[in-house]
Design a protein around this motif. Structure first.
Motif, short mmCIF file in Angstrom:
data_model
loop_
_atom_site.label_atom_id
_atom_site.label_comp_id
_atom_site.label_asym_id
_atom_site.label_seq_id
_atom_site.Cartn_x
_atom_site.Cartn_y
_atom_site.Cartn_z
N GLU A 99 0.94 -1.19 -0.08
CA GLU A 99 0.02 -0.04 -0.06
C GLU A 99 0.91 1.27 -0.02
O GLU A 99 0.88 1.94 -0.98
CB GLU A 99 -0.87 0.18 1.37
N ARG A 100 1.54 1.57 0.97
CA ARG A 100 2.31 2.72 1.17
C ARG A 100 3.54 2.67 0.62
O ARG A 100 4.00 3.74 0.29
CB ARG A 100 2.52 3.05 2.68
N GLY A 101 4.22 1.52 0.31
CA GLY A 101 5.38 1.52 -0.39
C GLY A 101 5.24 2.15 -1.97
O GLY A 101 6.01 2.88 -2.46
N VAL A 102 4.02 1.61 -2.44
CA VAL A 102 3.83 1.97 -3.89
C VAL A 102 3.25 3.40 -3.98
O VAL A 102 3.65 4.10 -4.95
CB VAL A 102 2.70 0.99 -4.59
N GLN A 103 2.88 3.94 -2.91
CA GLN A 103 2.12 5.48 -2.77
C GLN A 103 3.50 6.50 -2.89
O GLN A 103 3.28 7.45 -3.20
CB GLN A 103 1.51 5.72 -1.52
N LEU A 104 4.79 5.82 -2.43
CA LEU A 104 5.83 6.86 -2.50
C LEU A 104 6.16 7.14 -4.00
O LEU A 104 6.44 8.20 -4.43
CB LEU A 104 6.99 6.08 -2.18
N ARG A 105 5.72 6.26 -4.90
CA ARG A 105 5.84 6.63 -6.44
C ARG A 105 4.64 7.21 -7.16
O ARG A 105 4.63 8.18 -7.80
CB ARG A 105 6.24 5.34 -7.28
N ASN A 106 3.15 6.76 -6.53
CA ASN A 106 2.02 7.14 -6.96
C ASN A 106 1.08 7.26 -6.15
O ASN A 106 0.47 6.32 -5.52
CB ASN A 106 1.42 6.16 -8.09
#
Length: 546
Positions: free
Chosen positions: A361-368
């Motif tokens: 969840e939040r790992g991908v949100q660093l990019r998007n």
């Protein structure tokens, strides 16, 4: 022989220590209840419907905004195309954050830490049009920012994405203004609020060839609910960390120095106490101060990792703490983590699962920042199921810990039957140890219960904005500050009470009498498990050896 401070500290000093810690615990609850505001606030913004500017879709320097000079042309000021598809592709929904109040332009503070955006659609109800209850909604979203001192049109590109969201609407309970009852749509999540103003441009492109947004009906309005942490709560929270951090570091150094004065290697319980202190120190580090000067979008992920490390260490410590006092194994060898591999493996699997879920969840949100695992029906069900499973696992862990503590109390009660055969001095000494230990185990049980409740509340609080449930939950700041203070006070007390004591056992009794009392004290009933020998027996055995 030297024991622990818990065994040898005088009743008066112990009472003063416990009273002081309870007073600090009361202050932590009071701090959250009287000074800190609610942890998070919500602001709902109605979209300004603007006419699109040709070429702005692919130009990161052209933005549509609703306040200030050269603002966008609103829907009321341009002619609507007769073709519904052309009209839909000319519309941009504009959200300028935050909203002004009483004629003053407000700005976000870096103390507010993060920003979550959730969309709510107003779709006009038409009895003559069959609206599909489950459909895909394509959203072209662009996010920009500017700071104080910038011109009204000086918006800078932050992120953009073409996202699909599940749109579920029902006509069973339409509202008074004839709108469908639709679910909320999670849109974006920012891990930091480093800038003063934010702008969101939302387009709902209609394309007959790619079947984009053909079945969603006529959208009358869009509402954006932005959720952010209150700056006042953050200041109180960081203040607690700043105060507790040096005390925990100093008490750890003092504890480890006393352990190394002994002519032996540290015991497993002492090593776990040091590990627990290190995990709490990592949690106490006020990294939030850095967000006041630097843009740190990974702060939410870092906070989850810090809390996960602390939970894993604390849960493991409780299992070993109860197990060491049950003395599960009857060997002369030193206890090690291998002894508890079955217990610790369950904690490790749970914590690793939570970490992987958080990275998705939040790992991908660093990019998007527009990405969310809740975007699809399957993903939302998996995420919600995982949260429910985590809550159930926390509850089962608590009951298992209660069982282990109950076994410890049973062992103590078995040993209590041997106390009357001892001399009065020895009997009073052992009775004091038993009462102190029982009080500490009850405090452990209370701390575990509050930790499990806080974990479940935290999971529900985070997810209730993302799943579509009408859950009305009020979480007071007093609970959060109280539980956080409880962790620090409880671990501080454990490190102090289980530090090696410099006091010696009294020598006014002969070795033979002590050995005789130890034999009496260690006799178990014939139906008892010989492996369940309490630590009190070891105390007597060591006293006899001295």
């Amino acid at each position: 022989m030297s024991g622990t401070i818990l065994e040898n500290l005088s009743g008066k000093k112990l009472s003063i220590l416990v009273a002081s810690l309870l007073f600090l615990q009361f202050l932590c609850f009071l701090l959250g209840g009287l000074i800190a505001p609610v942890p998070a606030s919500v602001q709902t913004i109605l979209a300004t419907i603007c006419k699109d500017v040709p070429g702005s879709h692919n130009d990161t320097s052209v933005w549509l905004y609703s306040r200030g000079d050269d603002r966008c042309q609103s829907l009321d000021h341009f002619d609507i195309e007769s073709d519904d598809m052309k009209m839909a592709n000319q519309i941009v929904f504009v959200f300028q954050m935050p909203l002004p109040r009483e004629g003053r332009q407000l700005d976000y503070s870096r103390w507010q830490q993060n920003l979550i955006g959730v969309l709510q659609t107003d779709i006009a109800f038409d009895a003559n049009v069959l609206h599909k209850p489950h459909t895909k909604m394509t959203i072209d979203a662009r996010l920009a920012y500017r700071n104080k001192g910038d011109a009204d049109q000086d918006w800078k590109y932050l992120a953009s994405s073409l996202e699909e969201r599940d749109l579920d609407c029902s006509a069973n309970n339409v509202t008074d203004d004839y709108l469908y009852n639709c679910n909320t749509i999670p849109l974006f999540e920012l891990g930091s609020l480093h800038h003063d103003y934010y702008l969101l441009n939302v387009r709902l492109p209609v394309d007959s060839e790619r079947r984009m947004n053909l079945d969603i009906g006529h959208i009358k309005d869009l509402h954006l609910s932005v959720i952010y942490q209150n700056g006042g709560f953050t200041k109180v929270w960081v203040s607690l960390k700043t105060v507790f951090l040096p005390f925990i570091v100093l008490i750890m150094a003092w504890f480890w120095q006393r352990v190394h004065l002994l002519q032996r290697k540290p015991a497993l319980l002492e090593e776990m106490l040091l590990a627990l202190g290190c995990a709490l120190t990592f949690l106490n580090m006020p990294f939030e101060y850095f967000t006041l000067f630097f843009d740190m979008p990974f702060m939410l992920l870092l906070s989850d990792i810090r809390q996960g490390v602390f939970y894993a260490t604390l849960l493991s410590f409780w299992l070993i703490f109860a197990g060491e006092h049950m003395l599960i194994q009857e060997t002369g060898e030193k206890s090690s983590l291998k002894t508890y591999w079955k217990h610790l493996s369950a904690v490790a699997v749970g914590c690793v699962s939570l970490f992987l879920f958080d990275m998705c969840e939040r790992g991908v949100q660093l990019r998007n920042p527009f990405y969310s695992i809740w975007v699809s029906k399957v993903g939302a069900n998996v995420a919600l199921g995982f949260i429910i499973l985590a809550g159930i696992s926390a509850g089962l862990y608590f009951f298992f810990l209660c069982y282990m503590i109950w076994k410890v109390f049973c062992n103590i009660n078995i040993k209590r039957t041997s106390l009357p055969s001892m001399s009065s001095a020895r009997r009073l000494h052992y009775e004091g140890i038993i009462y102190r230990f029982q009080f500490l185990m009850l405090a452990t049980l209370l701390c575990a219960a509050m930790t499990v409740i806080g974990f479940i509340i935290g999971q529900v609080s985070e997810g209730r904005w993302k799943w579509d449930d009408n859950i009305d939950l009020e979480f007071t700041s007093a609970f959060f500050t109280g539980v956080y203070g409880m962790w620090n006070i409880y671990i501080f007390a454990l490190i102090v009470l289980y530090a090696p004591s410099h006091k010696k056992w009294p020598t006014n009794e002969t070795t033979e009498n002590i050995m005789s009392e130890e034999i009496e004290f260690s006799n178990l009933p014939s139906d008892s498990n010989p492996s369940e020998i309490s630590s009190l027996t070891q105390f007597a055995r060591k006293a006899a050896q001295d």
